[in-house]
Design an enzyme around this catalytic site. Structure first.
Site, short mmCIF file in Angstrom:
data_model
loop_
_atom_site.label_atom_id
_atom_site.label_comp_id
_atom_site.label_asym_id
_atom_site.label_seq_id
_atom_site.Cartn_x
_atom_site.Cartn_y
_atom_site.Cartn_z
N ASP A 1 0.82 -1.21 0.00
CA ASP A 1 0.00 0.00 0.00
C ASP A 1 0.86 1.27 0.00
OD1 ASP A 1 -2.09 -1.74 0.23
OD2 ASP A 1 -2.84 -0.96 2.13
N HIS B 1 -5.91 2.85 -3.96
CA HIS B 1 -5.85 3.05 -2.50
C HIS B 1 -6.33 4.45 -2.13
CE1 HIS B 1 -4.79 1.75 1.45
NE2 HIS B 1 -3.75 2.54 1.60
N HIS C 1 3.92 -2.30 3.00
CA HIS C 1 4.03 -0.99 2.37
C HIS C 1 5.36 -0.88 1.63
CE1 HIS C 1 1.17 -0.61 5.69
NE2 HIS C 1 0.60 0.36 5.00
#
Length: 235
Positions: free
Chosen positions: A60, A111, A202
């Protein structure tokens, strides 16, 4: 545990089939059907119930100008496909990185534009966050993303935007954004994963990238196949 994963998969499958039906219906009515290129969804060596257990590694908040290319280099070296859920505001200036994700065969998802909690916004505001990001991705890849990772895992039920998006959540969250210790992240992931899991990480931190590539190596040694989320949810 097996019953839980079966129930989870069936739930995802029902949701996904419904979403795809609505997506095709809505776009066909508007004359704007955008087929999904198989190259954008990765190359899974096997699926659930196949010869090997499977996991989906997802990232993400990117693209990051430094750490995302490092991650892409490591994944390419290992012939592994992952899923990247991009923040719209991070795309400008990093278009070449997004293009490389697409060309390397990774799945690219949405996102939101500003990493906002969708269920705290009005429908028009939530749709704007998703649509702006999808449009930015389309301008680079020529493909509209189908999947959305709701920030904080908070999806706005009944959200009716121009294009239906399928929300993707996760099973394993090592909180890699909250530590600079790659060792800690690796231990949390390896100690928590099971066949069919979706791992949340991430690509905005050096320690996360280091941990992710070590995780890939360990899981490959354990016999796991790492696939993109679409393969995991729809197979």
């Amino acid at each position: 545990m097996e019953c839980w994963h079966l129930a989870k998969k069936l739930g995802y499958l029902l949701y996904a089939c419904t979403g795809i039906f609505l997506l095709l219906l809505g776009l066909s009515l508007s004359g704007r059907v955008h087929p999904i290129d198989p190259a954008s969804s990765g190359d899974a060596r096997s699926g659930r119930g196949g010869e090997h257990p499977v996991l989906a590694l997802t990232f993400d908040d990117g693209p990051h100008p430094v750490y995302t290319p490092q991650l892409l280099d490591g994944l390419k070296k290992r012939n592994v496909k992952a899923s990247f859920f991009l923040m719209g505001k991070n795309i400008a200036g990093n278009e070449s990185i997004v293009r490389r994700m697409y060309e390397d065969g990774h799945l690219i998802g949405n996102h939101t534009f500003d990493h906002v909690q969708l269920n705290k916004l009005s429908e028009s505001e939530a749709c704007s966050q998703i649509t702006k990001t999808s449009n930015a991705i389309y301008e680079i890849t020529g493909q509209y993303p189908t999947y959305v990772r709701p920030p904080f895992g908070e999806w706005r039920e009944g959200l009716d935007c121009t294009v239906t998006m399928l929300p993707v959540f996760w099973d394993v969250d090592p909180l890699d954004w909250n530590t600079s210790s790659a060792d800690q992240v690796v231990q949390k992931v390896i100690g928590s994963t099971a066949d069919g899991d979706i791992i949340l990480m991430h690509d905005s931190y050096a320690s996360s990238v280091q941990a992710a590539l070590r995780i890939v190596d360990i899981l490959n040694e354990k016999g796991y196949d790492l696939v993109t989320v679409d393969r995991l949810l729809l197979d």
